[in-house]
Design an enzyme around this catalytic site. Structure first.
Site, PDB file in Angstrom:
ATOM      1  N   ARG A 263       0.475  -1.352  -0.059  1.00  0.00           N
ATOM      2  CA  ARG A 263       0.526   0.227   0.036  1.00  0.00           C
ATOM      3  C   ARG A 263       0.833   1.381  -0.094  1.00  0.00           C
ATOM      4  O   ARG A 263       1.861   0.932   0.549  1.00  0.00           O
ATOM      5  CB  ARG A 263      -1.305  -0.325   1.308  1.00  0.00           C
ATOM      6  CG  ARG A 263      -1.495  -0.718   1.534  1.00  0.00           C
ATOM      7  CD  ARG A 263      -2.568  -1.192   2.229  1.00  0.00           C
ATOM      8  NE  ARG A 263      -3.661  -2.259   2.449  1.00  0.00           N
ATOM      9  CZ  ARG A 263      -4.539  -2.932   3.268  1.00  0.00           C
ATOM     10  NH1 ARG A 263      -4.794  -1.424   4.313  1.00  0.00           N
ATOM     11  NH2 ARG A 263      -5.326  -3.962   3.191  1.00  0.00           N
ATOM     12  N   ARG A 278       2.333   1.447  10.240  1.00  0.00           N
ATOM     13  CA  ARG A 278       1.422   1.406   9.052  1.00  0.00           C
ATOM     14  C   ARG A 278       2.500   1.812   7.834  1.00  0.00           C
ATOM     15  O   ARG A 278       3.406   2.572   8.110  1.00  0.00           O
ATOM     16  CB  ARG A 278       0.664   3.065   8.987  1.00  0.00           C
ATOM     17  CG  ARG A 278      -0.175   3.059   7.980  1.00  0.00           C
ATOM     18  CD  ARG A 278      -0.543   4.344   7.754  1.00  0.00           C
ATOM     19  NE  ARG A 278      -1.667   4.950   8.686  1.00  0.00           N
ATOM     20  CZ  ARG A 278      -2.879   4.511   9.429  1.00  0.00           C
ATOM     21  NH1 ARG A 278      -3.505   3.996   8.127  1.00  0.00           N
ATOM     22  NH2 ARG A 278      -3.405   4.219  10.272  1.00  0.00           N
ATOM     23  N   GLU A 350      -7.006  -0.414  15.821  1.00  0.00           N
ATOM     24  CA  GLU A 350      -7.522  -1.932  14.358  1.00  0.00           C
ATOM     25  C   GLU A 350      -6.476  -3.050  14.535  1.00  0.00           C
ATOM     26  O   GLU A 350      -5.267  -2.406  14.169  1.00  0.00           O
ATOM     27  CB  GLU A 350      -7.674  -1.067  13.573  1.00  0.00           C
ATOM     28  CG  GLU A 350      -8.539  -1.693  12.176  1.00  0.00           C
ATOM     29  CD  GLU A 350      -8.451  -1.430  11.056  1.00  0.00           C
ATOM     30  OE1 GLU A 350      -8.588  -1.769  10.082  1.00  0.00           O
ATOM     31  OE2 GLU A 350      -8.880   0.063  10.658  1.00  0.00           O
ATOM     32  N   SER A 353     -10.672  -6.107  10.131  1.00  0.00           N
ATOM     33  CA  SER A 353     -12.129  -4.916   9.954  1.00  0.00           C
ATOM     34  C   SER A 353     -12.689  -6.015   8.490  1.00  0.00           C
ATOM     35  O   SER A 353     -12.134  -6.728   7.855  1.00  0.00           O
ATOM     36  CB  SER A 353     -11.067  -3.914   8.458  1.00  0.00           C
ATOM     37  OG  SER A 353     -12.996  -3.135   8.181  1.00  0.00           O
ATOM     38  N   ARG A 392       0.875  -5.786  12.758  1.00  0.00           N
ATOM     39  CA  ARG A 392      -0.058  -5.539  13.670  1.00  0.00           C
ATOM     40  C   ARG A 392      -0.035  -6.256  15.088  1.00  0.00           C
ATOM     41  O   ARG A 392       0.070  -6.399  16.365  1.00  0.00           O
ATOM     42  CB  ARG A 392      -0.955  -4.656  13.003  1.00  0.00           C
ATOM     43  CG  ARG A 392      -1.230  -3.588  12.587  1.00  0.00           C
ATOM     44  CD  ARG A 392      -2.245  -2.827  12.007  1.00  0.00           C
ATOM     45  NE  ARG A 392      -2.704  -1.145  11.209  1.00  0.00           N
ATOM     46  CZ  ARG A 392      -2.957  -0.490  11.508  1.00  0.00           C
ATOM     47  NH1 ARG A 392      -4.109  -0.626  11.955  1.00  0.00           N
ATOM     48  NH2 ARG A 392      -2.917   0.128  10.273  1.00  0.00           N
TER      49      ARG A 392
END
Length: 428
Positions: A263, A278, A350, A353, A392
């Site tokens: 990403r 991130r 988070e 999801s 994560r």
């Protein structure tokens, strides 16, 4: 993608849905219906002109056979006039269809009726929480812990790749590998997902079908030959049914994959610049379900439970959040986020999801199902979720299982994947 006929016949749910996503629903619907009316008028005029031209062409032959050159000349002139009209209407049809598609391609999915209204993350609804946050005096963040062990190197990664990359070494690299294998085994053996090893590069059709294009092109990495690095295995897994008609008796179809994800984080400037939260490149175990419309709500709840079960097995405190209309993703009809406890930040972050997109993606990729013995087909529903983001999860373990000596205890569930190792930074 949205059903233009449904917008035409019942515009109110779309107006309300897009209002809830922060758009002017009535203005959007008015624009869509305007283009739709122009398109249909052009199509009607085109069909009429084609029919008239065909009839005139037929009469030209009859006039010539009757040696009526005057009538033949008049009809030939009429055909030329109709040819210009055909070209004009065809151009109107083409440009209007492109404009309508461009609008529909960039409009988000409509929220499900039970999604709470809200503008952002502060309006999300906590559904449940599990486990008590670890009480760690003077908790260090994962970067501090990893660098002190000599097993996490952001500087070396920056020298070779730039910001938002990391080099993991030794036992920490083993722990990351073990986490991915544990999650994959857990979802396949205990929850019945089919393991898939998909391509990491996809074409425009796959990226468009899973709603990553055109809206999120800047968030993706593209190769020189025009293909896209996957931002998540959702893209190739869901694309397995692209353009296909699936037997309803085979649904739900449950798929999982452990892949690298890429990403650009184009919209994340200044956010989470420290550590591994991130990154441009990370591993994730993805869960995808292909279902009938009747199955999708129950399948969504099941998928969330499958992701939660990983955190429970790793004994990591978390909470489950139902996202509000203003915080949901572009393609989601309904989304649950799992947030794991991060001691150094004294808050939940988070880690998964799980979204039900309804038939939104299926319409874009023309994925349908068919019952045995029946003629008609219908669009499937597609669902996707993280089961979990490996990086994560590694962060959560490093922070929640750290001790005062800077070691990291290995969760019991991972011991079979790390034989002889109970701690990183020591053998206790």
């Amino acid at each position: 993608m949205h059903d233009i006929r449904a917008i035409r016949e019942t515009p109110e749910p779309y107006e309300k849905g897009w209002d809830a996503k922060g758009l002017s629903g009535s203005a959007v619907v008015k624009q869509i219906l305007g283009f739709d009316a122009t398109l249909r008028a052009a199509q009607t005029a085109l069909q009429a002109a084609q029919a008239e031209r065909n009839e005139a062409s037929k009469k030209i032959g009859q006039a010539k056979a009757a040696k009526d050159e005057a009538e033949a000349s008049r009809l030939m002139a009429q055909v030329e006039t109709l040819k210009a009209a055909l070209e004009r209407e065809a151009e109107t049809e083409r440009t209007t269809a492109e404009a309508l598609k461009e609008i529909l391609d960039t409009l988000p999915n409509i929220p499900a009726p039970d999604v709470p209204h809200g503008e952002g993350e502060h309006d999300n609804l906590e559904v449940r929480r599990w486990g008590e946050p670890f009480a760690i005096k003077g908790a260090k963040d994962h970067q501090t812990v990893g660098e002190a062990l000599g097993l996490m190197d952001f500087e070396a990664a920056a020298r070779m790749s730039g910001a938002r990359f990391v080099v993991l070494k030794g036992e920490l690299a083993r722990l990351e590998r073990a986490l991915g294998q544990f999650m994959l085994d857990f979802q396949t053996r205990e929850h019945g997902y089919l393991e898939v090893s998909p391509p990491l590069l996809v074409n425009d059709a796959a990226a468009y079908g899973t709603d990553k294009l055109p809206k999120f092109a800047d968030d993706l990495f593209q190769t020189t030959d025009g293909r896209w690095l996957i931002p998540t295995a959702e893209v190739p897994l869901t694309s397995l049914v692209m353009g296909q008609v699936v037997a309803e008796e085979e649904l739900p179809m449950r798929l999982t994959a452990l892949t690298p994800c890429f990403r650009s984080e184009a919209g994340a400037s200044g956010r989470d610049t420290r550590g591994m939260i991130r990154q441009h490149q990370f591993y994730k175990v993805e869960l995808v379900s292909i279902t009938t419309p009747e199955q999708s709500e129950a399948e969504h709840e099941r998928m969330v439970g499958c992701a939660e079960a990983v955190l429970k097995r790793l004994e990591l405190p978390f909470r489950t959040m139902l996202l509000c209309t203003g915080d949901m993703g572009f393609g989601a009809r309904k989304t649950y986020d799992l947030e794991v406890w991060i001691p150094s930040e004294d808050r939940y972050r988070e880690i998964s999801s799980c979204s039900n997109t309804g038939d939104f993606q299926a319409r874009r990729m023309n994925a349908r199902s068919k019952k045995a013995g029946e003629k008609g087909t219908r669009f499937v529903h597609t669902l996707n979720g993280s089961g979990l983001a490996v990086g994560r999860t590694l962060v959560a373990i490093m922070e929640n299982y750290q001790d005062e000596d800077g070691r990291i205890a290995i969760p019991q569930a991972l011991h079979p994947y790390l034989p002889g190792l109970t701690h990183i930074g020591g053998k206790a």
